[in-house]
Design a protein around this motif. Structure first.
Motif, PDB file in Angstrom:
ATOM      1  N   ILE A   1       2.490  17.575   3.447  1.00 57.03           N
ATOM      2  CA  ILE A   1       2.586  16.113   3.282  1.00 57.03           C
ATOM      3  C   ILE A   1       1.385  15.591   2.518  1.00 57.03           C
ATOM      4  CG2 ILE A   1       2.583  13.919   4.543  1.00 57.03           C
ATOM      5  CD1 ILE A   1       4.163  15.333   6.753  1.00 57.03           C
ATOM      6  N   LEU A   2       0.233  16.135   2.799  1.00 54.16           N
ATOM      7  CA  LEU A   2      -0.978  15.695   2.112  1.00 54.16           C
ATOM      8  C   LEU A   2      -0.922  16.011   0.625  1.00 54.16           C
ATOM      9  CD1 LEU A   2      -3.806  14.435   2.602  1.00 54.16           C
ATOM     10  CD2 LEU A   2      -4.673  16.761   2.862  1.00 54.16           C
ATOM     11  N   GLY A   3      -0.214  17.069   0.250  1.00 51.32           N
ATOM     12  CA  GLY A   3      -0.162  17.464  -1.151  1.00 51.32           C
ATOM     13  C   GLY A   3       0.919  16.773  -1.951  1.00 51.32           C
TER      14      GLY A   3
ATOM     15  N   GLY B   1       2.522  13.939  -4.063  1.00 49.68           N
ATOM     16  CA  GLY B   1       2.122  12.758  -4.832  1.00 49.68           C
ATOM     17  C   GLY B   1       0.632  12.509  -4.758  1.00 49.68           C
ATOM     18  N   HIS B   2       0.291  11.252  -4.430  1.00 47.20           N
ATOM     19  CA  HIS B   2      -1.113  10.853  -4.305  1.00 47.20           C
ATOM     20  C   HIS B   2      -1.523  10.683  -2.846  1.00 47.20           C
ATOM     21  CE1 HIS B   2      -1.671  10.232  -8.619  1.00 47.20           C
ATOM     22  NE2 HIS B   2      -0.479   9.672  -8.640  1.00 47.20           N
ATOM     23  N   ASN B   3      -0.820  11.367  -1.940  1.00 46.81           N
ATOM     24  CA  ASN B   3      -1.176  11.253  -0.519  1.00 46.81           C
ATOM     25  C   ASN B   3      -2.556  11.801  -0.223  1.00 46.81           C
ATOM     26  OD1 ASN B   3       1.333  10.174  -0.168  1.00 46.81           O
ATOM     27  ND2 ASN B   3       2.235  11.971   0.792  1.00 46.81           N
ATOM     28  N   TRP B   4      -3.077  12.656  -1.101  1.00 47.87           N
ATOM     29  CA  TRP B   4      -4.409  13.230  -0.873  1.00 47.87           C
ATOM     30  C   TRP B   4      -5.490  12.148  -0.855  1.00 47.87           C
ATOM     31  CZ3 TRP B   4      -7.869  12.230  -4.760  1.00 47.87           C
ATOM     32  CH2 TRP B   4      -7.335  11.871  -5.991  1.00 47.87           C
ATOM     33  N   LYS B   5      -5.202  11.014  -1.455  1.00 48.29           N
ATOM     34  CA  LYS B   5      -6.198   9.941  -1.461  1.00 48.29           C
ATOM     35  C   LYS B   5      -6.438   9.386  -0.063  1.00 48.29           C
ATOM     36  CE  LYS B   5      -5.188   8.465  -6.200  1.00 48.29           C
ATOM     37  NZ  LYS B   5      -4.740   7.352  -7.066  1.00 48.29           N
TER      38      LYS B   5
END
Length: 694
Positions: A451-453, A455-459
């Motif tokens: 889930i963290l990886g 799109g831009h969820n890592w932000k």
């Protein structure tokens, strides 16, 4: 006379000119040929009667008469860069992208990452300080198009007279002290100040806690006035709780400028009370905040939703019992409903945040809060789920805890592009990974990482500290639950591009290697340990030596272990870094000597034995193994040296070692006499020690 170089230049220019002329002639010929072919086609069509009498279809006619311009596609300014970024993957062998401009300063340890990143940011702040302090030297704009953030920021006031316009300008420039001074001068001069300007000033003072704004390049100055003793304040509070004001570094002062200006106001509205209440909650004056809220209700005014959110957050601070805390929260929610104040996401997050301190009541009322959110069509944020998980997974060590709630939360956010809606959203991924680690749920941890990886969820992972904690917990969980091949694959994927392992992470990796009997990889891991700056951790270094020396392996593996042992010796001698050398222990010396013996490096092992002094005593097993190696070499002198060492340390097994050397080694007469003297000296010392004990 023209030189040879100039002649070559002339020839090159002439050749280029001929080439260009030839290309131009070709283009002209092609253009004329196309024109002639068009004319011939038109003439052939005009001569054909059938073609002239055939009607032209409407679609063709429309296409000839009208030119349909496609709709304009508006692109983001970063669309090209985003498209290029989508064509490449992250390089797991490189450091963070912020360090790519200077490979010499690419960090190799967590400490260097922090140092280099802070140094880089400090340089930016220094440049901003110079530009903003001397803006007249940086008026020329070289950027096309214009980039406003690179130009000097006007931070000096332009209005010098005492007027409400000057007050407004100071407020916009966030000059707290100057704005308060101008306000006082306006009151002394008898000039009225509008309610709007006074409220703006009150907002400024309450937001910054009646302190001057610290610039990015200047440290915040401590107030010289006497404040409440932080030690006394800390004694009044429970040791596991921390106020937001304590994190900010200062608290609300009695009778500060905010309270003074509020008391001087002849006319007050909802905004005046709400600004003061939020400032008091932000800086720890919770009791005063509720007292001011009571005054607001007595004046038949209504607080806004942000003020109610602040009061709900402060509710656990003014009550002791769990039931009383919830009763106060519920009373505030009822007052919101009575005042027709619509709650928002931050309202329910404040309720869940306060419920974490309501003990056994938290689980019951947290579910009611989530149901109320759904009834109002308010979507939860990551902070909502973070508070919910912290309520239900308090006693994580309990075996009754299941992962149903955590799995349901991941089902809710999986496949979505997450955005920040609450300042505490960045805590969700770290908290969820901690729960996975404590419950030993590696599959859920993989889902969380996936889930963290997306799109831009890592932000939403937060700063570098949160990132290091998240991936450190993930790696520790993988080391405990997966086989060594999977562990090494994740090790190469995560390190050093995403985080730098700490002492515990490397210990987990060593234990994983030991569990799957892949100790031959330890020399490679030792090189990483040195690179990551962990070679000064004595426990970690001794564990490396212990794992290599515990069992016997093939000669190739033993040879690599011996090379690694020599590298470890440099850490003890302080040769690889400027840090102080480690202190040798009997166990570490014995392991190094054993590793060198098994690689048939007897002389190097003997030099290590010379380091046994004073309180460092060699073991009997080490001396016996050393004698085994010298027996193969038939080196009697070295065997006698080993016996001399055993006698020097008064080992109880010295007579047995002497007997063994006499029986198994070819000795000269001189060597036998030396052994007899050593045996008599050993027996005398043993008799003396026995008499002393009697």
């Amino acid at each position: 006379m023209p030189t040879q170089q100039s002649m070559r230049a002339y020839e090159t220019m002439a050749a280029c000119t001929v080439n260009v002329t030839f290309q131009m002639n070709s283009l002209v010929k092609r253009f004329l040929l196309c024109s002639i072919q068009k004319q011939q086609l038109l003439r052939s069509y005009s001569r054909s009667a059938s073609l002239c009498q055939c009607p032209i279809p409407e679609s063709t006619n429309r296409d000839l008469d009208e030119i349909i311009v496609p709709k304009k596609k508006s692109w983001d300014k970063l669309a090209v860069l985003q498209a290029l970024a989508g064509t490449c993957n992250r390089d797991p062998t490189s450091a963070h992208y912020m360090f790519q401009d200077d490979p010499y300063l690419t960090p190799k340890t967590s400490l260097e990452f922090k140092l280099f990143s802070l140094s880089q940011e400090s340089g930016r702040n220094a440049a901003k300080y110079i530009i903003n302090t001397y803006p007249k030297f940086f008026q020329r704009d070289y950027a096309e198009p214009h980039i406003p953030c690179l130009m000097p920021v006007t931070s000096e006031p332009q209005i010098n007279d005492i007027s409400e316009a000057a007050l407004t300008e100071r407020i916009q420039l966030r000059k707290v002290k100057d704005a308060v001074d101008i306000f006082d001068q306006l009151l002394q001069a008898g000039k009225p100040v509008s309610l709007e300007s006074t409220n703006n000033l009150l907002d400024l003072i309450c937001f910054y806690g009646d302190r001057e704004l610290a610039q990015e390049n200047e440290p915040a100055q401590k107030d010289s006035e006497v404040e409440e003793d932080p030690q006394e304040n800390r004694k009044k509070r429970k040791p596991w709780t921390r106020r937001g004001s304590e994190l900010l570094g200062f608290t609300w002062r009695d009778n500060n400028n905010a309270e003074r200006i509020f008391n001087l106001m002849t006319e007050r509205n909802e905004r005046s009370f709400c600004a003061l209440i939020r400032g008091m909650v932000k800086y720890g004056a919770y009791t005063k905040a509720f007292s001011t809220y009571t005054d607001l209700m007595n004046n038949r005014l209504t607080a806004d939703v942000h003020t109610f959110n602040a009061l709900i957050t402060a509710a656990p601070e003014v009550r002791e019992k769990y039931a009383e805390k919830w009763d106060l929260i519920e009373e505030l929610l009822k007052q919101m409903s009575y005042s027709n104040v619509q709650p928002n996401l931050l309202t329910f997050n404040a309720v869940l945040r306060s419920l974490r301190r309501c003990g056994h009541l938290s689980k019951v009322y947290s579910l009611q809060t989530i149901k109320e959110m759904k009834a109002l069509n308010i979507s939860p944020s990551l902070a909502t789920f973070d508070y919910l998980l912290s309520i239900y997974y308090k006693s994580i060590s309990s075996p009754r805890n299941s992962t149903d709630l955590l799995s349901a939360v991941l089902d809710e956010i999986e496949g979505k592009q997450l955005t920040v809606q609450d300042s505490n959203d960045v805590n969700f991924f770290v908290s969820a990974m901690k729960i996975c680690l404590n419950l030993k749920e590696v599959e859920i941890a993989y889902r969380l990482h996936k889930i963290l990886g997306e799109g831009h969820n890592w932000k939403l992972l937060g700063d570098y500290f949160n990132q290091n904690v998240f991936y450190g917990q993930l790696f520790s969980l993988i080391c405990m639950m997966e086989n060594i091949d999977v562990v090494l694959q994740w090790y190469k994927e995560l390190i050093p591009s995403l985080f730098y392992p700490n002492y515990q992470g490397m210990r987990d990796l060593l234990q994983a290697l030991d569990a799957d009997n892949r100790l031959e990889v330890i020399p490679q891991i030792w090189e990483d340990i040195k690179q990551f700056g962990l070679a000064n951790k004595a426990d970690l270094v001794e564990e490396v030596l212990m794992l290599m020396a515990r069992d016997k392996h093939s000669f190739e593996v033993q040879n690599s272990f011996a090379d690694c042992a020599m590298s470890v010796m440099s850490a003890y001698e302080g040769m690889d870094s400027d840090r102080s050398a480690l202190n040798w222990t009997s166990g570490s010396l014995a392991n190094v000597a054993t590793l060198l013996l098994r690689a048939d490096r007897i002389q190097e092992s003997w030099s290590v034995l010379q380091l046994f002094k004073e309180n460092r005593v060699p073991s009997v097993e080490l001396l016996s193994e050393f004698l085994d190696c010298t027996k193969v070499k038939e080196d009697g002198d070295l065997a006698i040296n080993v016996l001399d060492m055993a006698g020097r340390f008064s080992l109880p097994t010295t007579p047995d070692l002497i007997k063994r050397v006499k029986e198994e080694f070819p000795l000269t007469e001189e060597q036998r006499n030396h052994l007899n003297e050593l045996e008599s000296a050993t027996s005398d010392s043993s008799d003396t020690s026995d008499s002393d004990q009697e």
